[in-house]
Design a protein around this motif. Structure first.
Motif, PDB file in Angstrom:
ATOM      1  N   ILE A  56       0.848  -1.209   0.000  1.00  0.00           N
ATOM      2  CA  ILE A  56       0.000   0.000   0.000  1.00  0.00           C
ATOM      3  C   ILE A  56       0.881   1.256   0.000  1.00  0.00           C
ATOM      4  CG2 ILE A  56      -1.744   1.317   1.282  1.00  0.00           C
ATOM      5  CD1 ILE A  56      -2.766  -1.429   2.385  1.00  0.00           C
ATOM      6  N   GLU A  57       1.934   1.239   0.839  1.00  0.00           N
ATOM      7  CA  GLU A  57       2.832   2.415   0.894  1.00  0.00           C
ATOM      8  C   GLU A  57       3.480   2.647  -0.478  1.00  0.00           C
ATOM      9  OE1 GLU A  57       2.920   4.485   3.296  1.00  0.00           O
ATOM     10  OE2 GLU A  57       2.471   3.456   5.169  1.00  0.00           O
ATOM     11  N   GLN A  58       3.852   1.537  -1.137  1.00  0.00           N
ATOM     12  CA  GLN A  58       4.475   1.680  -2.462  1.00  0.00           C
ATOM     13  C   GLN A  58       3.460   2.239  -3.461  1.00  0.00           C
ATOM     14  OE1 GLN A  58       6.268  -1.942  -3.925  1.00  0.00           O
ATOM     15  NE2 GLN A  58       6.718  -0.994  -5.916  1.00  0.00           N
ATOM     16  N   GLU A  62       3.941   5.736  -5.434  1.00  0.00           N
ATOM     17  CA  GLU A  62       3.917   5.822  -6.907  1.00  0.00           C
ATOM     18  C   GLU A  62       2.749   6.680  -7.399  1.00  0.00           C
ATOM     19  OE1 GLU A  62       3.772   1.716  -7.974  1.00  0.00           O
ATOM     20  OE2 GLU A  62       5.916   1.400  -7.579  1.00  0.00           O
ATOM     21  N   ASN A  63       2.059   7.309  -6.469  1.00  0.00           N
ATOM     22  CA  ASN A  63       0.950   8.224  -6.779  1.00  0.00           C
ATOM     23  C   ASN A  63      -0.252   7.565  -7.452  1.00  0.00           C
ATOM     24  OD1 ASN A  63       2.055  10.508  -5.639  1.00  0.00           O
ATOM     25  ND2 ASN A  63       3.206  11.021  -7.492  1.00  0.00           N
ATOM     26  N   GLY A  75      -1.721  13.092   1.401  1.00  0.00           N
ATOM     27  CA  GLY A  75      -0.342  12.661   1.625  1.00  0.00           C
ATOM     28  C   GLY A  75      -0.082  11.251   1.153  1.00  0.00           C
ATOM     29  N   CYS A  76       1.108  10.753   1.455  1.00  0.00           N
ATOM     30  CA  CYS A  76       1.561   9.510   0.850  1.00  0.00           C
ATOM     31  C   CYS A  76       1.831   8.404   1.857  1.00  0.00           C
ATOM     32  CB  CYS A  76       2.815   9.763   0.024  1.00  0.00           C
ATOM     33  SG  CYS A  76       2.434  10.616  -1.498  1.00  0.00           S
ATOM     34  N   SER A  77       1.116   8.383   2.967  1.00  0.00           N
ATOM     35  CA  SER A  77       1.271   7.238   3.858  1.00  0.00           C
ATOM     36  C   SER A  77      -0.106   6.839   4.375  1.00  0.00           C
ATOM     37  CB  SER A  77       2.205   7.568   5.022  1.00  0.00           C
ATOM     38  OG  SER A  77       1.526   8.373   5.941  1.00  0.00           O
ATOM     39  N   ILE A  78      -0.228   5.584   4.772  1.00  0.00           N
ATOM     40  CA  ILE A  78      -1.553   5.096   5.196  1.00  0.00           C
ATOM     41  C   ILE A  78      -2.048   5.919   6.380  1.00  0.00           C
ATOM     42  CG2 ILE A  78      -2.886   3.107   5.997  1.00  0.00           C
ATOM     43  CD1 ILE A  78      -0.780   1.298   4.861  1.00  0.00           C
TER      44      ILE A  78
END
Ligand SMILES: [Zn+2]
Length: 440
Positions: A56-58, A62-63, A75-78
């Motif tokens: 999921i983080e990846q 990778e947007n 943002g870009c983290s769970i």
């Protein structure tokens, strides 16, 4: 079984077999086999505690989430994503869907609606095939059932008449089939037909919910019960008593699973009867009433994340189910997250004068059929009498016609041994609102 398919269709002409769908599923065979190997490796080998979080983080890094309006601005983290529930999904399903997907390669499945108006969930083609053909394999592996030599036929029994009667050849083992059938819980003949179908399928795995299994058991006990390979129970609480009676009557293992239409099977039982989370696909958190995460082992609302359905990935989705997650080694020897103290969806059935049970899930078709109904409540006032309180949207001044259609619908769903009345009601917002009550 493949060779026997024409004979099955001759004996059961009301079942649909779609040869195109079988051909279409072929492309996915290597992908499904890879996914199954991935499940086995991640769930049975000691390794990352939550491998799905890395995926999921990846995916976020990778947007990939930018395609979905609901996740775009967080943002870009769970942990930066807000939790959300059925109300948000129901209000704006498009925000969670990939707008670039070809509608011909997606499938819509509606939730049962036992906690509110049904939600239209989109499945990608691969996710649909995963749910259809891998779910049972994963459940068997977890329960320690070796089906490697010959995969049994599977009969899935539903109360939802809209889900239809169909048969599919399993692309991963073409000797086996998946059969889906519908029981009308108000008709004894429907259960007798289901038992005949179980005999016809030659020792199949039976998958259904506890209320259907309970009623089926009563009819199976009237003669020689059919031989079953196994029973999978899901959708609501399976009592120890029912589990024991099923296991004794059919002489086969009974496996409890925890799943949701929105995300598939989240957890299933090992041979020690602990609910193990499928960590190859899911990340499961537990939160308190304010939405904050609680410590490992503490009870709270379960929140799930799964991205493998590209049509509608759900991240930090509130399940409405209560439980705790622990990660220490299970007595079955597997290290991995398990759900304990699970209090999800205890759907209480109504007992009827004849001793049979009526499941409130039989009323799941009610709100879709009457979109002007905003809320309703069912109260069993006597063993043979029910009251239906109905709140209509304020646009409806003259309700008499609607009430007469509602009564007609209820008469068709309720068993003939009970009577009922329909009354108008305006419910006050109340967090303790209980849609299905029993006053006897
Ligand atoms: Zn275990």
């Amino acid at each position: 079984m493949t060779r026997a398919l024409p004979q099955f269709l001759d004996r059961h002409p009301d079942f649909i077999f779609d040869p195109e769908d079988f051909v279409r599923a072929r492309w996915a065979i290597p992908v499904l086999e890879r996914q199954y190997t991935d499940f086995l490796e991640k769930n049975f080998a000691r390794g990352e505690l939550w491998p799905a979080t890395s995926d999921i983080e990846q995916w976020l890094a990778e947007n990939a989430h930018l395609s979905y309006t609901a996740y775009r601005n967080h943002g870009c983290s769970i942990s930066a994503l807000p939790v959300f529930g059925k109300a948000e999904l129901r209000a704006d399903p498009a925000a969670y869907q990939d707008p670039t997907l070809d509608p011909h390669s997606t499938w819509q499945k509606d939730t049962t609606g036992s906690t509110g108006r049904p939600i239209a969930v989109l499945y990608s083609e691969l996710f649909r095939l995963d749910i259809l053909y891998l779910s049972i394999r994963k459940v068997f592996s977890r329960a320690g059932i070796n089906a490697a030599s010959h995969f049994p036929a599977v009969l899935s029994l539903s109360e939802n008449e809209r889900s239809g009667k169909w048969i599919k050849i399993d692309p991963l083992d073409q000797r086996s089939v998946i059969v889906h059938s519908v029981v009308d819980t108000t008709k004894d003949s429907s259960y007798i037909d289901a038992i005949a179908l179980l005999r016809d399928l030659d020792s199949p795995c039976l998958s259904s919910k506890p209320s259907v299994l309970e009623n089926l058991l009563q009819f199976a006990c009237q003669g020689q019960p059919p031989q079953l390979h196994s029973i999978i129970s899901g959708g609501s609480h399976l009592s120890d008593d029912l589990r024991m009676r099923l296991s004794t009557t059919f002489g086969c293992p009974v496996i409890n699973v925890y799943g949701m239409t929105e995300v598939g099977i989240i957890a299933s039982e090992c041979r020690e009867r602990y609910l193990h989370v499928d960590k190859s696909a899911f990340f499961v958190e537990t939160i308190d009433e304010s939405g904050s995460k609680v410590a490992e082992g503490a009870t709270g609302e379960l929140v799930v994340s799964r991205i493998t359905n590209s049509a509608m990935p759900l991240l930090r989705y509130k399940t409405n189910d209560i439980g705790a997650v622990v990660t220490e080694e299970c007595s079955c020897g597997v290290v991995g997250p398990r759900i304990i103290a699970f209090h999800g969806r205890k759907i209480q059935c109504y007992k009827l004068p004849s001793g049979s049970l009526f499941s409130p899930t039989r009323l799941n078709g009610f709100m879709p059929r009457f979109p002007m109904v905003e809320e309703f409540r069912v109260t069993q006032r006597r063993i043979d009498f029910f009251e239906f309180e109905v709140q209509l949207s304020s646009r409806f001044i003259d309700c008499s016609e609607i009430f007469s259609s509602i009564s007609e619908f209820l008469r068709s769903v309720l068993p003939p041994e009970v009577s009922f009345r329909v009354v108008e009601q305006h419910f006050r917002p109340d967090s303790k609102f209980q849609r299905f009550r029993n006053n006897i």
